[in-house]
Design an enzyme around this catalytic site. Structure first.
Site, PDB file in Angstrom:
ATOM      1  N   LYS A  54      38.455  16.636  -2.408  1.00  0.00           N
ATOM      2  CA  LYS A  54      37.532  15.243  -1.924  1.00  0.00           C
ATOM      3  C   LYS A  54      38.757  14.433  -1.583  1.00  0.00           C
ATOM      4  O   LYS A  54      38.680  13.650  -0.416  1.00  0.00           O
ATOM      5  CB  LYS A  54      37.041  14.893  -3.059  1.00  0.00           C
ATOM      6  CG  LYS A  54      35.424  15.864  -3.214  1.00  0.00           C
ATOM      7  CD  LYS A  54      34.913  15.506  -4.567  1.00  0.00           C
ATOM      8  CE  LYS A  54      33.614  16.448  -4.684  1.00  0.00           C
ATOM      9  NZ  LYS A  54      33.001  16.471  -5.670  1.00  0.00           N
ATOM     10  N   GLN A  98      32.303  13.427 -11.432  1.00  0.00           N
ATOM     11  CA  GLN A  98      32.440  14.822 -11.132  1.00  0.00           C
ATOM     12  C   GLN A  98      31.851  15.577 -12.085  1.00  0.00           C
ATOM     13  O   GLN A  98      31.814  15.559 -13.110  1.00  0.00           O
ATOM     14  CB  GLN A  98      33.842  15.329 -11.088  1.00  0.00           C
ATOM     15  CG  GLN A  98      34.181  16.682 -10.768  1.00  0.00           C
ATOM     16  CD  GLN A  98      33.695  17.282  -9.074  1.00  0.00           C
ATOM     17  OE1 GLN A  98      34.037  16.107  -8.207  1.00  0.00           O
ATOM     18  NE2 GLN A  98      33.084  18.057  -9.098  1.00  0.00           N
ATOM     19  N   ASP A 121      26.507  10.325  -4.009  1.00  0.00           N
ATOM     20  CA  ASP A 121      25.994  11.643  -4.336  1.00  0.00           C
ATOM     21  C   ASP A 121      24.285  11.575  -4.259  1.00  0.00           C
ATOM     22  O   ASP A 121      23.936  12.563  -4.246  1.00  0.00           O
ATOM     23  CB  ASP A 121      26.353  12.255  -5.733  1.00  0.00           C
ATOM     24  CG  ASP A 121      27.728  12.993  -5.663  1.00  0.00           C
ATOM     25  OD1 ASP A 121      27.880  13.655  -4.685  1.00  0.00           O
ATOM     26  OD2 ASP A 121      28.217  13.250  -6.728  1.00  0.00           O
TER      27      ASP A 121
END
Ligand code: NAD
Length: 283
Positions: A54, A98, A121
């Site tokens: 990422k 994460q 997200d």
């Protein structure tokens, strides 16, 4: 093989180029740099690899990424406090935690601490609720959004089509079903308790498989000419394989995504797109 391959690498490359252009323009016009923060708790090696990926993606498009590393022994309150600091930091426009988090941490409570406008997200209940109700402009989870973009890249009209989604997770199955309904598809959701999965999948004009079961869908379960999106990522030694048996399914499908090189790269590109969107709200 007759199916056209939907090339996630190529599609994501084009998205990154377009994002790079917009990020550069923002910097020129406002002097601001877009910031994404990733909270990484513990030392799960796979998570560390994903986070490095990422960071590299951000670098390529000119987004500043930072990683907040926390020890595995951190408590839920510690992680929530770290997230709140990021919420208050004007240089951070997107935040993600994460997953998976180490056992014992309350993932759900932690997600709900993220400012919904920075929730790249799209997991916060405010964003889920907006997606469900069609009210407002939610951050939409990256994988489902990427899937719809991939279907859009085919010449198959989603309106009036019959879409079958295998899997009902909050991460993929549920949001992708909502997005497909929004595109005017008639959606059937299948899951681990579905009786006679093949009977459903054979009627799908659009088939999205997100079960995490290697080889669950074989060619005889695919309708001729269907769009087949394989979300699955299953380890096979040092290879990653999908939920769809590619060779047999490609003989019947009209379009199909490969694994690797399909949904995965698109998910990563959409994360950058969501970060840009978050900047537009918070910048
Ligand atoms: P999950 O385990 O949360 O959900 C799996 C779903 O599949 C469940 O709803 C379950 O009911 C259903 N299921 C399981 N076995 C089934 C069966 N035999 N028949 C029908 N349905 C069945 O998983 P998830 O987070 O939704 O992820 C699914 C897969 O997609 C995993 O392999 C994951 O690694 C992958 N994934 C890939 C990406 C990507 O970017 N490529 C992103 C997210 C998830």
């Amino acid at each position: 093989m007759s199916a056209v391959i939907i090339d996630g690498r190529e599609m994501s490359r084009k998205i990154r180029i377009s994002i790079r252009r917009r990020v550069d323009l923002i910097r020129k016009q406002t002097g601001k740099t877009i910031g994404l923060a990733v909270v990484l708790v513990g030392d799960d090696p796979a998570s560390a690899i994903y986070v490095r990926g990422k960071q590299r993606d951000c670098e390529k498009v000119g987004i500043a990424s930072s990683v907040i590393r926390m020890p595995a022994a951190s408590g839920t309150r510690d992680v929530e406090a770290a997230v709140r600091e990021l919420n208050a930091d004007a240089s951070i426009h997107g935040i993600l935690v994460q997953f998976p988090l180490p056992a014992g941490l309350d993932s759900n409570a932690i997600i709900q601490t993220i400012d919904p406008t920075k929730d790249v997200d799209g997991f916060h209940v405010v964003n889920c609720g907006m997606l469900l109700s069609g009210v407002g402009n939610p951050m939409i989870p990256c994988t489902p959004l990427g899937i719809v973009e991939m279907i859009r890249s085919t010449d198959r009209d989603m309106t009036g089509s019959h879409a079958v989604v295998v899997g009902r997770s909050n991460l993929v199955g549920k949001p992708v079903s909502l997005l497909l309904q929004r595109e005017n598809a008639t959606v059937t959701m299948c899951h681990s308790r579905t009786v006679d999965l093949a009977e459903h999948t054979r009627r799908a004009d659009i088939l999205v498989v997100a079960a995490g079961r290697r080889g669950l869908v074989t060619g005889d379960m695919v309708k001729h000419g269907a769009v087949v999106i394989d979300v699955g990522m299953n380890r096979d030694g040092d290879r990653v394989v999908g939920d769809v048996d590619f060779d047999s399914a490609a003989k019947r499908a009209g379009w199909i995504t490969p694994v690797p090189g399909g949904v995965g790269p698109m998910t990563r590109a959409i994360l950058l797109q969501n970060t840009l969107q978050a900047f537009k709200r918070n910048g």
